[in-house]
Design a protein around this motif. Structure first.
Motif, PDB file in Angstrom:
ATOM      1  N   LYS A  83       0.828  -1.213   0.000  1.00 49.75           N
ATOM      2  CA  LYS A  83       0.000   0.000   0.000  1.00 49.75           C
ATOM      3  C   LYS A  83       0.857   1.255   0.000  1.00 49.75           C
ATOM      4  N   LYS A  84       2.025   1.152   0.605  1.00 51.67           N
ATOM      5  CA  LYS A  84       2.934   2.303   0.662  1.00 51.67           C
ATOM      6  C   LYS A  84       3.825   2.379  -0.581  1.00 51.67           C
ATOM      7  N   GLY A  85       3.597   1.473  -1.533  1.00 54.61           N
ATOM      8  CA  GLY A  85       4.384   1.478  -2.763  1.00 54.61           C
ATOM      9  C   GLY A  85       5.743   0.834  -2.618  1.00 54.61           C
ATOM     10  N   VAL A  86       5.912  -0.023  -1.605  1.00 55.71           N
ATOM     11  CA  VAL A  86       7.195  -0.662  -1.343  1.00 55.71           C
ATOM     12  C   VAL A  86       7.142  -2.116  -1.816  1.00 55.71           C
ATOM     13  N   GLU A  87       8.092  -2.517  -2.639  1.00 53.51           N
ATOM     14  CA  GLU A  87       8.187  -3.912  -3.051  1.00 53.51           C
ATOM     15  C   GLU A  87       8.804  -4.740  -1.919  1.00 53.51           C
ATOM     16  N   VAL A  88       8.145  -5.824  -1.587  1.00 47.82           N
ATOM     17  CA  VAL A  88       8.567  -6.624  -0.431  1.00 47.82           C
ATOM     18  C   VAL A  88       9.292  -7.883  -0.914  1.00 47.82           C
ATOM     19  N   HIS A  89      10.501  -8.078  -0.431  1.00 49.67           N
ATOM     20  CA  HIS A  89      11.218  -9.325  -0.702  1.00 49.67           C
ATOM     21  C   HIS A  89      11.267 -10.147   0.585  1.00 49.67           C
ATOM     22  N   LEU A  90      11.587 -11.407   0.467  1.00 50.13           N
ATOM     23  CA  LEU A  90      11.479 -12.326   1.607  1.00 50.13           C
ATOM     24  C   LEU A  90      12.340 -11.936   2.810  1.00 50.13           C
ATOM     25  N   PRO A  91      13.629 -11.584   2.626  1.00 52.29           N
ATOM     26  CA  PRO A  91      14.421 -11.183   3.795  1.00 52.29           C
ATOM     27  C   PRO A  91      13.822  -9.972   4.525  1.00 52.29           C
ATOM     28  N   MET A  92      13.258  -9.053   3.746  1.00 51.71           N
ATOM     29  CA  MET A  92      12.622  -7.868   4.334  1.00 51.71           C
ATOM     30  C   MET A  92      11.395  -8.279   5.150  1.00 51.71           C
ATOM     31  N   LEU A  93      10.599  -9.199   4.603  1.00 47.56           N
ATOM     32  CA  LEU A  93       9.424  -9.698   5.311  1.00 47.56           C
ATOM     33  C   LEU A  93       9.827 -10.391   6.603  1.00 47.56           C
ATOM     34  N   LYS A  94      10.875 -11.203   6.526  1.00 47.67           N
ATOM     35  CA  LYS A  94      11.332 -11.957   7.699  1.00 47.67           C
ATOM     36  C   LYS A  94      11.744 -11.026   8.824  1.00 47.67           C
ATOM     37  N   GLU A  95      12.514  -9.987   8.476  1.00 47.83           N
ATOM     38  CA  GLU A  95      12.972  -9.043   9.492  1.00 47.83           C
ATOM     39  C   GLU A  95      11.812  -8.235  10.065  1.00 47.83           C
ATOM     40  N   ALA A  96      10.891  -7.814   9.198  1.00 47.63           N
ATOM     41  CA  ALA A  96       9.761  -6.998   9.651  1.00 47.63           C
ATOM     42  C   ALA A  96       8.872  -7.769  10.610  1.00 47.63           C
ATOM     43  N   VAL A  97       8.614  -9.041  10.298  1.00 46.57           N
ATOM     44  CA  VAL A  97       7.743  -9.858  11.150  1.00 46.57           C
ATOM     45  C   VAL A  97       8.408 -10.147  12.487  1.00 46.57           C
ATOM     46  N   ARG A  98       9.672 -10.521  12.438  1.00 48.82           N
ATOM     47  CA  ARG A  98      10.348 -10.918  13.678  1.00 48.82           C
ATOM     48  C   ARG A  98      10.636  -9.737  14.600  1.00 48.82           C
ATOM     49  N   SER A  99      10.845  -8.555  14.017  1.00 44.50           N
ATOM     50  CA  SER A  99      11.160  -7.375  14.843  1.00 44.50           C
ATOM     51  C   SER A  99       9.927  -6.569  15.203  1.00 44.50           C
ATOM     52  N   HIS A 100       8.766  -6.948  14.629  1.00 44.79           N
ATOM     53  CA  HIS A 100       7.514  -6.206  14.876  1.00 44.79           C
ATOM     54  C   HIS A 100       7.635  -4.749  14.446  1.00 44.79           C
ATOM     55  N   ILE A 101       8.456  -4.472  13.457  1.00 45.47           N
ATOM     56  CA  ILE A 101       8.623  -3.104  12.978  1.00 45.47           C
ATOM     57  C   ILE A 101       8.216  -3.066  11.512  1.00 45.47           C
ATOM     58  N   SER A 102       6.933  -2.790  11.295  1.00 41.66           N
ATOM     59  CA  SER A 102       6.376  -2.712   9.952  1.00 41.66           C
ATOM     60  C   SER A 102       5.046  -1.975  10.035  1.00 41.66           C
ATOM     61  N   PRO A 103       4.480  -1.535   8.892  1.00 40.11           N
ATOM     62  CA  PRO A 103       3.183  -0.858   8.930  1.00 40.11           C
ATOM     63  C   PRO A 103       2.069  -1.728   9.504  1.00 40.11           C
ATOM     64  N   ALA A 104       2.223  -3.046   9.433  1.00 39.46           N
ATOM     65  CA  ALA A 104       1.184  -3.949   9.927  1.00 39.46           C
ATOM     66  C   ALA A 104       1.431  -4.389  11.371  1.00 39.46           C
ATOM     67  N   ALA A 105       2.451  -3.859  12.000  1.00 45.07           N
ATOM     68  CA  ALA A 105       2.778  -4.285  13.368  1.00 45.07           C
ATOM     69  C   ALA A 105       1.737  -3.772  14.356  1.00 45.07           C
ATOM     70  N   LYS A 106       1.440  -4.586  15.330  1.00 45.15           N
ATOM     71  CA  LYS A 106       0.579  -4.136  16.418  1.00 45.15           C
ATOM     72  C   LYS A 106       1.353  -3.140  17.280  1.00 45.15           C
ATOM     73  N   LEU A 107       0.644  -2.138  17.755  1.00 43.31           N
ATOM     74  CA  LEU A 107       1.305  -1.119  18.560  1.00 43.31           C
ATOM     75  C   LEU A 107       1.991  -1.739  19.765  1.00 43.31           C
ATOM     76  N   ALA A 108       1.339  -2.717  20.405  1.00 38.95           N
ATOM     77  CA  ALA A 108       1.910  -3.334  21.603  1.00 38.95           C
ATOM     78  C   ALA A 108       3.239  -4.016  21.289  1.00 38.95           C
ATOM     79  N   ASP A 109       3.295  -4.739  20.161  1.00 40.20           N
ATOM     80  CA  ASP A 109       4.532  -5.430  19.783  1.00 40.20           C
ATOM     81  C   ASP A 109       5.618  -4.435  19.394  1.00 40.20           C
ATOM     82  N   PHE A 110       5.256  -3.466  18.567  1.00 40.55           N
ATOM     83  CA  PHE A 110       6.216  -2.460  18.127  1.00 40.55           C
ATOM     84  C   PHE A 110       6.755  -1.679  19.320  1.00 40.55           C
TER      85      PHE A 110
END
Length: 378
Positions: A83-110
């Motif tokens: 939605k933000k116009g960013v192309e997502v590759h697998l390593p980027m997805l892995k880091e975003a999910v594990r670190s809870h730092i992404s646009p889809a992260a829950k506030l509590a986790d982030f």
């Protein structure tokens, strides 16, 4: 151009069962023949997993609902980036999910991820945890991107209606603003809704002793624990130190008429000219005990001290809302009434922001009258 990531559940990829004969269910993410995996932390025996779902268990429907919710949470990370116009590759997805730092992260986790990685004090980290728990009660599962101006209006109203004290409400809003600033720095959000939402100023919530009441307290004839608690409270009145700083006060902090100490709460170093303030009464108290830690080490907990203090303060007809922290308020207020500049009081209190000091800047009617009389004589 990267293709859309595909998601599915896979079973026992490592071909290794645990002692109960169960294998791990994982989320497989595939993009252009590359794969990454996320554990669901869910184990079942081989006969209970078929065609990508759990089968033939009493709780199979519940397990499948939870497993596909996990897939949805991972995919939401990708979709929010898209939605933000960013192309997502697998390593980027892995880091975003594990670190809870992404646009889809829950506030509590982030929030907890950011706070734990920071150099904030333990007390501040606990305050952030309280904030995040509070927001979860207000709106469970809140994402960072869910927080807009209307969210802040609703959350602020909910805090008011919940009976949260004014300063506590303001403190939580400030912490939330700081977290959203962290999200903006990481390009998770493009703007902070607090840019349009005005946070009110804190107000003085603690009473203070007048100069006459301080003198009455000094003259009280006390013994034992009451005497020690009274003296500790007076140290706060003479120096502006918090309870945590008073109980950690040691002889080496007092040298050459100055008290120099790193504050427990903030890590800020204060330098207080105790020989000049309040006729040097702080030095007199230090001499009374020989080594100041003979007093400060014997005080016990803040709550226990406040119970004893209440009985002592009743003897000088002090307001019922006075607590030990009011000694810090007394220090600031009496200095303000004596004409000491607010910036000087700020430095003595160890406040990094002048606005924080302003909540102590109270001048009673008698002080106003005295000030006017002095000016008439000029």
């Amino acid at each position: 151009m990267l293709t859309k990531i595909r998601y599915k559940l896979v079973f026992n990829r490592a071909n290794r069962l645990n002692k109960r004969g169960e294998g791990l269910i994982e989320i497989e993410c595939t993009q252009q023949r590359r794969r990454i995996y996320f554990s669901t932390h869910t184990y079942v025996q081989p006969q209970y997993f078929k065609d990508g779902v759990v089968v033939d268990l009493d709780n199979a429907n519940g397990l499948n609902y939870a497993l596909f919710a996990m897939i949805r949470d991972v995919e939401n990370v990708e979709l929010e980036y898209i939605k933000k116009g960013v192309e997502v590759h697998l390593p980027m997805l892995k880091e975003a999910v594990r670190s809870h730092i992404s646009p889809a992260a829950k506030l509590a986790d982030f929030g907890m991820q950011v706070v734990e990685q920071s150099e904030r004090k333990n007390l501040t980290k606990l305050n952030y945890q309280t904030l995040l728990n509070n927001i979860e009660r207000f709106r469970k599962g809140t994402l960072i991107t869910d927080i807009d101006y209307q969210f802040l209006v609703a959350y602020d109203r909910w805090l008011r209606e919940s009976g949260i004290a004014h300063n506590t409400r303001i403190s939580r809003l400030r912490l939330l603003r700081a977290l959203l600033n962290e999200a903006r720095k990481r390009d998770i959000i493009t703007g902070n809704p607090f840019d349009r939402f005005r946070i009110q100023q804190m107000v003085s919530k603690k009473g203070y002793l007048t100069r006459e009441q301080v003198r009455s307290l000094e003259r009280l004839s006390l013994k034992g624990v009451e005497d020690r608690v009274r003296d500790a409270f007076l140290i706060g009145c003479y120096t502006g130190l918090r309870f945590s700083d008073i109980i950690s006060l040691r002889p080496e902090h007092i040298q050459g008429g100055w008290l120099v100490k790193k504050m427990v709460k903030t890590g800020f170093v204060v330098e207080i000219p105790i020989m000049e303030l309040f006729d040097g009464k702080m030095l007199v108290l230090a001499e009374k005990y020989g080594n100041i830690d003979r007093l400060t080490k014997s005080l016990g907990s803040n709550s226990a001290v406040n119970k004893v203090l209440r009985g002592v303060l009743d003897r000088i007809d002090a307001d019922a809302k006075i607590t030990f922290h009011s000694s810090r308020h007394t220090f600031a207020t009496l200095l303000g009434q004596a004409g000491v500049q607010l910036t000087t009081i700020q430095k003595l209190l160890g406040h990094q922001k002048l606005q924080t000091t302003q909540i102590y800047n109270e001048v009673d009617r008698q002080a106003i009258t005295n000030d006017i009389k002095k000016r008439k004589r000029l």
